[in-house]
Scaffold this active site. Sequence first.
Site, PDB file in Angstrom:
ATOM      1  N   LYS A 191     -33.486   2.923  -6.181  1.00  0.00           N
ATOM      2  CA  LYS A 191     -33.800   2.948  -4.756  1.00  0.00           C
ATOM      3  C   LYS A 191     -34.234   4.344  -4.346  1.00  0.00           C
ATOM      4  CE  LYS A 191     -31.739   1.775  -0.248  1.00  0.00           C
ATOM      5  NZ  LYS A 191     -30.546   1.234   0.431  1.00  0.00           N
ATOM      6  N   SER A 224     -31.204  -2.460   3.450  1.00  0.00           N
ATOM      7  CA  SER A 224     -32.296  -1.538   3.203  1.00  0.00           C
ATOM      8  C   SER A 224     -32.751  -1.468   1.743  1.00  0.00           C
ATOM      9  CB  SER A 224     -31.881  -0.125   3.652  1.00  0.00           C
ATOM     10  OG  SER A 224     -30.749   0.324   2.905  1.00  0.00           O
ATOM     11  N   SER A 258     -26.510  -3.259   3.089  1.00  0.00           N
ATOM     12  CA  SER A 258     -27.789  -3.059   2.413  1.00  0.00           C
ATOM     13  C   SER A 258     -27.830  -3.397   0.935  1.00  0.00           C
ATOM     14  CB  SER A 258     -28.251  -1.609   2.606  1.00  0.00           C
ATOM     15  OG  SER A 258     -28.562  -1.372   3.957  1.00  0.00           O
TER      16      SER A 258
END
Length: 425
Positions: free
Chosen positions: A76, A145, A169
């Site tokens: 990420k 996210s 997330s």
Amino acid sequence: MSDPAALTATEAARALRAGTLTAAALAEALLDRVAAREPELRAFVHHDPESVRRAAALADRRGMSGPLHGLHLGVKDVLDTADMPSAYGSPIWAGHRPRSDSAAVALARDAGAVVAGKTVTTEFATRTPGPTANPLNPAHTPGGSSSGSAAAVAAGFCHAAYGTQTAGSIVRPAAYCGVVGYKPSYGSIHRAGMKVMSESLDTIGVLARGVADCALFAGAVAGRDLGDPEVPPGRAPRLLLTPGFEPGALAPETAALLARVADAARRAGAVVEDWALPPALHAAAAAHPAVMNIESAQALAWELRAARAQVSATLLEKMDWGRSQPPGTLESARAAFAAGQAAFRDALEGWDAVLTPSAPGEAPEGLGWTGDPVCNLLWTALHGPCVTVPAGVGPKGLPLGVQIVTRPGEDRQALAWARWLQHAL
């Protein structure tokens, strides 16, 4: 072996150890999947096939280098990488090249992992979504996210991917994309080199195709023995059942799913009892926005001063609210967290875990909103591990998930009970 890319992480690890599969062959199979679907899904913000090939070739030359030897990991884009840009989902940091890997990335490489690329994150892992689409229906969000991480795993681009969770997330996008998401106990995976937003909440975790895959990756980088979730526990669990602190937020199909899962667990021998959240947990949930937004405004002090025009309007609204709060607000909210954590430990005495929904419903249509974290933010505030597993589909044919939540430090148990629940289903 017809398609090495179809192997889960644990299956691929066994083949690599046995010598029936090379890291190079595995890399080519996974790269083929990326080439076929990445233009549509846009899971990666940075992906370099030649870099992946070089890393796989090096893995073959070195031989077995650790438990993650030759396995592909999406990272990420809030975690620094020395050999790839790290922009944190913001134009402010476009082209930024850190000098070093974050601890999580360095530890994964030390364990033999091949970094597949940087996955799309929302702006600073908190607000404006990126362009990533849900692999199961590209007209829908993959959640956020950790948008790119969930999509990359669901599409078979990599064996696992790092996510981070401040509210929901990891768990929510994993549920939306029909994969397993594991948010460890707070602090389990070191955050050095991460663009931290909320000091009290941000937790690095793993998304993968199976519970055992999550345990493999997280255990390797955290230096913990998380057990083998494929080995069933010697008994059925005792589970507290709750729709969460806002039952009215659940779609009808999610409420029905929770009831079906509870019945399946009972048929498999579990004790399942309805649980009303104590007041301290409601107070902890209510305190979450204050902690998240005040701490995030502190974390973005430089960006808000030096590059305010490049912060999205939606994020600015939250950050300005956080900065406007009177002294003592954050301290009081953190105290509510501490009281909730103590109440949760007490409530689980004599019980193994909590069974609760992973998201209010299916992934919302469109890419402009990543969904509501109402099913997640309380459990994140309580600092314990959460594991979501696919448990059904909704009226549009998209996945629904349920999660197992335990007390902080009981990660091995959370993973084992999540796998038990999958077998029961």
